[in-house]
Design an enzyme around this catalytic site. Structure first.
Site, PDB file in Angstrom:
ATOM      1  N   SER A   1       0.864  -1.183   0.000  1.00 10.39           N
ATOM      2  CA  SER A   1       0.000   0.000   0.000  1.00 10.39           C
ATOM      3  C   SER A   1       0.898   1.230   0.000  1.00 10.39           C
ATOM      4  O   SER A   1       1.832   1.332   0.808  1.00 10.39           O
ATOM      5  CB  SER A   1      -0.893   0.012   1.241  1.00 10.39           C
ATOM      6  OG  SER A   1      -1.763  -1.096   1.255  1.00 10.39           O
TER       7      SER A   1
ATOM      8  N   CYS B   1      -7.592  -1.177   7.217  1.00 10.23           N
ATOM      9  CA  CYS B   1      -6.413  -1.703   6.522  1.00 10.23           C
ATOM     10  C   CYS B   1      -5.562  -2.508   7.489  1.00 10.23           C
ATOM     11  O   CYS B   1      -5.331  -2.093   8.621  1.00 10.23           O
ATOM     12  CB  CYS B   1      -5.582  -0.561   5.928  1.00 10.23           C
ATOM     13  SG  CYS B   1      -4.142  -1.144   5.000  1.00 10.23           S
TER      14      CYS B   1
ATOM     15  N   ASP C   1      -8.699  -2.640   2.817  1.00 10.14           N
ATOM     16  CA  ASP C   1      -7.465  -2.987   2.108  1.00 10.14           C
ATOM     17  C   ASP C   1      -6.717  -3.911   3.058  1.00 10.14           C
ATOM     18  O   ASP C   1      -5.961  -3.453   3.917  1.00 10.14           O
ATOM     19  CB  ASP C   1      -6.663  -1.729   1.795  1.00 10.14           C
ATOM     20  CG  ASP C   1      -5.378  -2.028   1.032  1.00 10.14           C
ATOM     21  OD1 ASP C   1      -5.178  -3.199   0.646  1.00 10.14           O
ATOM     22  OD2 ASP C   1      -4.575  -1.097   0.837  1.00 10.14           O
TER      23      ASP C   1
ATOM     24  N   TRP D   1      -4.872  -7.965   4.088  1.00  9.96           N
ATOM     25  CA  TRP D   1      -4.047  -9.073   3.613  1.00  9.96           C
ATOM     26  C   TRP D   1      -3.954 -10.115   4.713  1.00  9.96           C
ATOM     27  O   TRP D   1      -4.192  -9.826   5.885  1.00  9.96           O
ATOM     28  CB  TRP D   1      -2.658  -8.570   3.220  1.00  9.96           C
ATOM     29  CG  TRP D   1      -1.948  -7.861   4.328  1.00  9.96           C
ATOM     30  CD1 TRP D   1      -1.204  -8.406   5.333  1.00  9.96           C
ATOM     31  CD2 TRP D   1      -1.923  -6.441   4.558  1.00  9.96           C
ATOM     32  NE1 TRP D   1      -0.715  -7.441   6.165  1.00  9.96           N
ATOM     33  CE2 TRP D   1      -1.141  -6.217   5.717  1.00  9.96           C
ATOM     34  CE3 TRP D   1      -2.475  -5.343   3.896  1.00  9.96           C
ATOM     35  CZ2 TRP D   1      -0.907  -4.938   6.227  1.00  9.96           C
ATOM     36  CZ3 TRP D   1      -2.235  -4.077   4.410  1.00  9.96           C
ATOM     37  CH2 TRP D   1      -1.465  -3.891   5.550  1.00  9.96           C
TER      38      TRP D   1
END
Length: 675
Positions: free
Chosen positions: A456, A627, A672, A674
């Protein structure tokens, strides 16, 4: 009033002919080009001749062919096509394995990238006798198709072509920690059925958070018997390794040899715009500094110089970094196999009609292949272990490798424990099984590609138009058998430290656009939740809001929930955040220090303490952004938001879920994350 000069000019214009000789000549040329374009260049690929000249192997990775996949199948006698949607290469890898499997069942397969195919030709697959299509479709991000499957996805959504008679099967690749688990595979499977196609076997779903390899092997073991039953074929019983590429060694001209370029030969020597995934920009590293103030862990703030590159980015985008493997690991492979890595070779596809001529840029040296193109640090999949088993001179080593690669319960358990849980890379396996000596060329064919890593972007072009910033934690841990594992990209980036403006190391990068965006109006309230390096995109968002404030625009409340272990160790960008609070860009910063008290405290706990403020901002039309970790943090944060909506909005559990879905559909709740 007209001057004499103006009048004279006007009389000249009237007196001269409307068009001069040069004008007529230019108009004729333009008309000729237009006619050519309309009648010739405008024709679709399907209208081109289906016969092409045989091409010699050239040093390029460009997959170019005007022949459609149906024509290729007919001319080569193939009756199985495996399409793949792949972002990191796993989908393509599974597609290749299924295509190879076909030979063991009396069928001939080929793999195909949907981005390079006219997918409307699927309806013509019925013209190929005993044919079927398999789709290995990965889901990317928040339920999105991969880049190479985007056009196929759009076509499925918009198209109304009938696919009656098409026989198909789908295996999806996803991750259960994401909300839209395997959305692409599920959609393709259902949509093909809606269009009249015949499903040969049930949808397979692979979970990367669990054991993707085991999921695939289990599905594959049940899929092929279903194919045998439907098509009246049977297994040949031949389990020998099937090679896709042939080794070629000759005196290649040095200027024709790849040295690490992603796709275009010489692209690192001569940089040409535009820069993208096939042509990354060699960005100088102008800053590489440590963000942690103490402790054993490391977090880097890195700035890439993009001056003169014409690369454009927005806050919220991602930057891809192409890393290289540790030279010590590469040398260790040479040592274990007693091989010369400086031999220059080419691996050429045995199928002359295949669109993919080489597994990676060829020709190149083995050293280049193992350094730049092959993933030598991840755990090998079962097909790799099965194919290299024949090179073990010790019968016990061979038997063990065949067990690891088998689909039996014992084999799956042993693979899960010995390979996955102990994180044994190909280097570790070669070390632990000393009689195993696979030839370099076969190893190069079997190992997956080393892919770009995505970060990012932690800056805004409003403040930093000529640089891109990232925030990256160094990945390093020790396995339960005592081996140290280092992250490929972060370990490599750690050493990319500039030594003055005249000595800045280069890193290949490109920008990938994202939908993670601030609201259009700066006056809209914003809630940001980003523990650890989840703060990265929000640093760019905050810079964006600061720039808007400097321009005199009214800012809505801007609230940040951040989390780290200890304020004295890993409170990254602390001084910047305090400064943004002082100049009122940030309305509030709430920090959870997880290790500073007996009971761990995370961002979701701080959010519950500020639930009235969160509800107030949501009701004002505020946007919420999350995020970071997808496995635990993001789901826990969503539970908190659901609880806040239920309590303060006086809503049932279902009504709160509907409220969240409405936020998401309007782009007011974005993640966002992961795993």
């Amino acid at each position: 009033m007209a001057t004499p000069e103006m009048a004279e000019a006007a009389s000249k214009v009237v007196a001269e002919p409307m068009f001069g000789v040069l004008d007529i000549l230019l108009m004729s040329v333009s008309l000729g080009i237009g006619v050519y374009w309309f009648f010739f260049r405008g024709k679709k690929t399907s209208e081109q001749p289906s016969v092409v000249k045989k091409l010699s192997v050239a040093p390029t990775l460009t997959r170019s062919s005007n022949v459609g996949f149906i024509a290729k199948m007919k001319s080569s006698g193939k009756n199985l096509v495996v399409f793949y949607g792949s972002q990191t290469g796993t989908g393509e890898e599974f597609a290749t394995r299924l295509s190879k499997d076909a030979l063991r069942f009396g069928m001939k397969g080929m793999i195909a990238d949907p981005e390079e195919c006219e997918m409307e030709d699927l309806a013509q697959l019925t013209e190929v006798e005993n044919s079927m299509a398999i789709f290995c479709m990965a889901t990317y991000g928040e339920g999105d198709p991969t880049d190479n499957a985007q056009e196929f996805y759009d076509w499925l959504q918009e198209g109304s072509v009938g696919l009656a008679g098409l026989r198909y099967a789908v295996f999806g690749l996803g991750n259960k920690t994401y909300e839209h688990y395997n959305a692409m595979g599920i959609y393709v499977d259902k949509r093909l059925e809606d269009l009249g196609a015949e499903r040969i076997y049930d949808l397979g779903l692979g979970d990367d958070d669990g054991n993707m390899e085991e999921d695939f092997v289990t599905w594959r073991e049940q899929f092929w018997p279903a194919v045998c039953q439907r098509f009246g074929v049977q297994a040949t019983g031949d389990e020998s390794s099937i090679r896709t590429y042939a080794l070629r060694i000759e005196d290649f001209l040095p200027e024709k040899v790849f040295t690490g370029e992603v796709a275009r030969l010489g692209s690192f020597r001569t940089q040409k715009r535009p820069f993208d995934s096939k042509n990354p920009y060699l960005a100088p590293v102008k800053v590489n500094r440590e963000l942690h103030k103490g402790g054993e862990r490391s977090c880097m703030h890195i700035e890439f110089d993009i001056t003169d590159s014409k690369i454009r980015y927005e806050a919220g985008d991602h930057v891809a970094v192409f890393p290289i493997n540790d030279s010590a690991l590469v040398d260790r492979i040479a040592e274990l196999l007693g091989a010369d890595l400086d031999v220059v070779m080419s691996l050429d596809n045995l199928d002359e009609e295949a669109s993919k001529k080489h597994p990676f840029p060829c020709p190149c040296s083995y050293r280049t292949a193992f350094t730049h193109y092959l993933d030598i640090t991840s755990v090998p999949r079962t097909n790799v272990l099965k194919d290299i088993a024949e090179y073990a001179s010790d019968p016990k080593d061979k038997e063990f490798l065949l067990l690891l690669s088998s689909a039996t319960p014992e084999g799956k358990k042993e693979y899960s424990e010995w390979v996955m849980h102990d994180h044994r890379s190909i280097v570790a396996i070669l070390e632990d099984l000393p009689s195993l000596k696979p030839p370099l060329d076969h190893l190069c064919e079997l190992l997956p590609r080393l892919h770009a890593r995505y970060y990012s972007i932690s800056s805004s072009p409003k403040l930093h138009p000529t640089s891109i910033h990232i925030t990256a934690v160094l990945t390093r841990y020790t396995t339960r058998v005592g081996r140290q594992v280092n992250g490929v990209a972060t370990s490599w980036l750690k050493g990319k430290v500039p030594n003055g403006p005249q000595s800045m190391p280069n890193v290949p990068i490109y920008v990938r656009k994202s939908q993670f965006r601030l609201p259009f109006k700066p006056a809209t309230p914003v809630i940001m939740v980003g523990p650890g390096t989840g703060l990265a995109p929000f640093r760019g968002f905050i810079e964006e809001r600061y720039h808007a404030k400097k321009e005199g625009k009214v800012l809505g409340e801007t609230v940040l929930f951040f989390g780290c272990r200890n304020r004295d160790h890993d409170y990254i960008y602390e001084d910047e955040l305090k400064e943004y609070q002082e100049n009122q860009t940030l309305s509030a910063v709430y920090v959870a220090f997880s290790r500073e008290q007996a009971e761990k405290q995370y961002v979701q706990h701080i959010m519950m303490q500020k639930k009235e403020k969160i509800w107030e901002l949501l009701e004002q039309g505020g946007h919420i952004y999350v995020c970071g970790d997808a496995r635990y943090m993001a789901p826990d944060v969503q539970k908190v938001i659901r609880t806040i909506i239920s309590e303060h909005g006086d809503k049932t559990h279902q009504e709160a879920d509907d409220y969240i879905k409405k936020l998401q559909s309007k782009g007011r709740y974005a993640c966002d994350v992961w795993s």
